[in-house]
Design an enzyme around this catalytic site. Structure first.
Site, short mmCIF file in Angstrom:
data_model
loop_
_atom_site.label_atom_id
_atom_site.label_comp_id
_atom_site.label_asym_id
_atom_site.label_seq_id
_atom_site.Cartn_x
_atom_site.Cartn_y
_atom_site.Cartn_z
CG HIS A 161 52.82 -8.13 2.40
ND1 HIS A 161 51.71 -7.84 1.63
CD2 HIS A 161 52.42 -9.09 3.28
CE1 HIS A 161 50.70 -8.59 2.02
NE2 HIS A 161 51.10 -9.36 3.02
CG ASP A 165 52.22 -9.69 -1.35
OD1 ASP A 165 52.85 -8.73 -1.81
OD2 ASP A 165 51.02 -9.63 -1.06
NE ARG A 223 46.69 -6.44 -14.68
CZ ARG A 223 46.41 -5.80 -13.54
NH1 ARG A 223 47.29 -4.99 -12.99
NH2 ARG A 223 45.26 -5.97 -12.95
CG LEU A 261 54.51 -4.14 -11.10
CD1 LEU A 261 55.74 -4.09 -10.23
CD2 LEU A 261 54.38 -2.88 -11.96
N GLY A 277 51.70 7.29 1.20
CA GLY A 277 53.13 7.52 1.01
C GLY A 277 53.91 7.68 2.30
C1 GRF Z 1 51.80 -0.23 3.79
O1 GRF Z 1 51.20 -0.91 4.87
C2 GRF Z 1 52.52 -1.20 2.90
O2 GRF Z 1 53.06 -2.29 3.59
C3 GRF Z 1 51.40 -1.67 2.00
O3 GRF Z 1 50.64 -0.53 1.75
C4 GRF Z 1 50.78 0.39 2.84
C5 GRF Z 1 51.25 1.67 2.25
O4 GRF Z 1 51.33 2.70 3.17
N1 GRF Z 1 51.95 -2.31 0.82
P1 GRF Z 1 51.99 4.08 2.76
O5 GRF Z 1 51.32 4.54 1.46
O6 GRF Z 1 53.46 3.89 2.62
O7 GRF Z 1 51.63 5.00 3.91
#
Ligand code: GRF
Length: 220
Positions: free
Chosen positions: A112, A148, A68, A96, A15
């Site tokens: 991403h 993505d 799902r 999703l 997070g």
């Molecule tokens: C990040 O590198 C984001 O781009 C990817 O997952 C990671 C999450 O990091 N989708 P965090 O949980 O926000 O620290």
């Protein structure tokens, strides 16, 4: 408070992107508030971050759902109940369903850790190193039915340096994620995002037509 954009932030792990959004909101630099944080992982450290900031949280452990569709039905309900206007995927490690995409049509964004369309999917820092690219980076994009593949809102470019490992590259990229995600959310909060098919235009941005990066740097 009612004119603030209401965010529903979905997480699965650390997070740190959630934290950066919280910090920008607390600084007063984002016309948004987080109405709910949802994690599919009960152990996600991001839940602690949200609780510390006094933000309501929900845990929907995907392992307790029949599939799902059932998981996404509950996710939609929780996010609608919280009044979320924009769904912000911040390290959310679930695909999703179409029903979810329809429920929040054009209102779901993801971050991403690569320069899309290069290196979608997972373990992308290692893939960038293995390919030998000189730049990687990060991308905020709309979420569509692909992995993505949605229209790109903002990107940051990060050099790959000699001796980089997946971890050192990931942490250099993450620093930029923490800048571009709040920026992208601000664009939405200010109503500046105009989407024309795949092309996303942001109104009132400075443009620098001389901007170019070289890695390695050009000899002087
Ligand atoms: C990040 O590198 C984001 O781009 C990817 O997952 C990671 C999450 O990091 N989708 P965090 O949980 O926000 O620290």
């Amino acid at each position: 408070m009612s004119d603030l954009l209401k965010l529903g932030v979905l997480i699965s792990g650390s997070g740190s992107n959630l934290q950066s959004i919280i910090d920008h909101i607390e600084k007063g630099s984002l016309g948004a508030r987080i109405s709910i944080v949802v994690s599919n992982n009960p152990e996600a450290y991001g839940l602690t971050r949200a609780e510390k900031a006094g933000i309501p949280c929900a845990v929907l452990d995907h392992r307790t759902f029949a599939g799902r569709e059932a998981f996404d039905r509950e996710l939609i309900r929780v996010l609608k109940d919280a009044g979320a206007d924009l769904i912000v995927l911040a390290g959310f490690m679930r695909i999703l369903t179409g029903a979810f995409l329809q429920a929040f049509d054009q209102r779901i964004i993801n971050i991403h850790p690569a320069l899309l369309p290069a290196f979608p999917g997972t373990h992308v820092q290692q893939k960038a190193l293995d390919y030998g690219v000189k730049f990687s980076g990060c991308t905020v994009h709309f979420v569509d039915e692909g992995v993505d593949t949605g229209p790109i809102i903002i990107q940051a470019v990060v050099p790959v340096l000699p001796g980089d490992t997946a971890d050192t590259l990931a942490s250099r990229i993450l620093k930029e994620e923490h800048k571009i995600y709040p920026q992208a959310i601000r664009y939405f909060a200010e109503g500046r995002v105009v989407k024309n098919g795949r092309r996303v235009e942001i109104s009132s941005v400075r443009s620098d037509d001389g901007a170019a990066l070289h890695n390695p740097p050009l000899d002087r």
